[in-house]
Design a protein around this motif. Structure first.
Motif, PDB file in Angstrom:
ATOM      1  N   LEU A 113       0.834  -1.195   0.000  1.00  0.00           N
ATOM      2  CA  LEU A 113       0.000   0.000   0.000  1.00  0.00           C
ATOM      3  C   LEU A 113       0.868   1.244   0.000  1.00  0.00           C
ATOM      4  O   LEU A 113       2.019   1.212   0.433  1.00  0.00           O
ATOM      5  N   ARG A 114       0.327   2.355  -0.475  1.00  0.00           N
ATOM      6  CA  ARG A 114       1.030   3.635  -0.505  1.00  0.00           C
ATOM      7  C   ARG A 114       0.635   4.427   0.715  1.00  0.00           C
ATOM      8  O   ARG A 114      -0.508   4.394   1.157  1.00  0.00           O
ATOM      9  N   GLY A 115       1.571   5.154   1.280  1.00  0.00           N
ATOM     10  CA  GLY A 115       1.260   5.974   2.442  1.00  0.00           C
ATOM     11  C   GLY A 115       2.347   6.992   2.711  1.00  0.00           C
ATOM     12  O   GLY A 115       3.370   7.046   2.033  1.00  0.00           O
ATOM     13  N   THR A 116       2.099   7.808   3.723  1.00  0.00           N
ATOM     14  CA  THR A 116       3.071   8.788   4.193  1.00  0.00           C
ATOM     15  C   THR A 116       3.487   8.362   5.590  1.00  0.00           C
ATOM     16  O   THR A 116       2.644   8.207   6.474  1.00  0.00           O
ATOM     17  N   LEU A 117       4.785   8.160   5.778  1.00  0.00           N
ATOM     18  CA  LEU A 117       5.312   7.652   7.036  1.00  0.00           C
ATOM     19  C   LEU A 117       6.095   8.739   7.743  1.00  0.00           C
ATOM     20  O   LEU A 117       6.914   9.420   7.125  1.00  0.00           O
ATOM     21  N   VAL A 118       5.835   8.890   9.031  1.00  0.00           N
ATOM     22  CA  VAL A 118       6.642   9.757   9.889  1.00  0.00           C
ATOM     23  C   VAL A 118       7.060   8.909  11.074  1.00  0.00           C
ATOM     24  O   VAL A 118       6.210   8.440  11.847  1.00  0.00           O
ATOM     25  N   VAL A 119       8.371   8.682  11.214  1.00  0.00           N
ATOM     26  CA  VAL A 119       8.874   7.904  12.340  1.00  0.00           C
ATOM     27  C   VAL A 119       8.934   8.823  13.545  1.00  0.00           C
ATOM     28  O   VAL A 119       9.530   9.900  13.485  1.00  0.00           O
ATOM     29  N   ASP A 174       0.023   7.851   7.454  1.00  0.00           N
ATOM     30  CA  ASP A 174      -1.074   8.672   6.946  1.00  0.00           C
ATOM     31  C   ASP A 174      -1.764   9.427   8.087  1.00  0.00           C
ATOM     32  O   ASP A 174      -2.975   9.567   8.126  1.00  0.00           O
ATOM     33  N   GLY A 175      -0.973   9.882   9.044  1.00  0.00           N
ATOM     34  CA  GLY A 175      -1.488  10.667  10.151  1.00  0.00           C
ATOM     35  C   GLY A 175      -2.061   9.851  11.291  1.00  0.00           C
ATOM     36  O   GLY A 175      -2.393  10.392  12.331  1.00  0.00           O
ATOM     37  N   ALA A 176      -2.198   8.539  11.125  1.00  0.00           N
ATOM     38  CA  ALA A 176      -2.745   7.676  12.174  1.00  0.00           C
ATOM     39  C   ALA A 176      -1.597   6.952  12.882  1.00  0.00           C
ATOM     40  O   ALA A 176      -0.624   6.539  12.242  1.00  0.00           O
TER      41      ALA A 176
END
Length: 153
Positions: A45-51, A60-62
């Motif tokens: 899946l595609r997403g935005t990751l922030v460690v 994805d902000g969750a």
């Protein structure tokens, strides 16, 4: 050095340089990692990751967690640790393990990020009663007689 040792070293250097040249002809190196487009699993899946603080991440902000054996691949497909990535917002493809933890992550380059891929769906297939209610809400300025009432029993 003996003559046979000199001949052996010379023949070895000629043989290795020839093998190296043949290897470069058969398997040319990529000019840069930006041009290479890797193949990913179909279910990724595609997403935005922030460690945040590993193993805690935002996907994805969750809030989400990395699995104990999580692998993070950078744009050159090398494994990286989560600590140097802390606080950076990264476009990634990812897989979850059966427990729902993020197990495999690929940080995308510009060419890979341009490709379309499905993102994660919402985590549930129902609405809470508070979410389904579309009645007007009290903003603090609504007169008492205009407030919504409870149904009579």
């Amino acid at each position: 050095m003996n003559r046979w040792m000199i001949a052996l070293v010379a023949s070895f250097s000629v043989a290795t340089s020839g093998a190296l040249a043949l290897g470069l002809v058969l398997f040319p190196m990529q000019s840069s990692a930006q041009e290479a487009v890797r193949s990913f699993p179909e279910r990724a899946l595609r997403g935005t990751l922030v460690v945040q603080t590993a193993p805690e991440v935002l996907l994805d902000g969750a809030p989400a967690r990395l699995s104990p054996g999580a692998r993070i691949h950078d744009v050159n497909n090398l494994l990286v640790l989560p600590a140097p990535l802390a606080g950076r917002e990264l476009t990634v493809n990812y897989l979850r393990d059966p427990q729902g933890l993020v197990h495999e992550v690929w940080i995308l380059n510009a060419a890979e990020a341009a490709q379309k891929r499905a993102g994660a769906s919402s985590g549930r297939n129902f609405l809470f009663a508070s979410e389904a209610d579309t009645a007007p809400r009290d903003d603090g300025n609504t007169p008492y007689h205009q407030l919504p009432g409870f149904p009579a029993r």
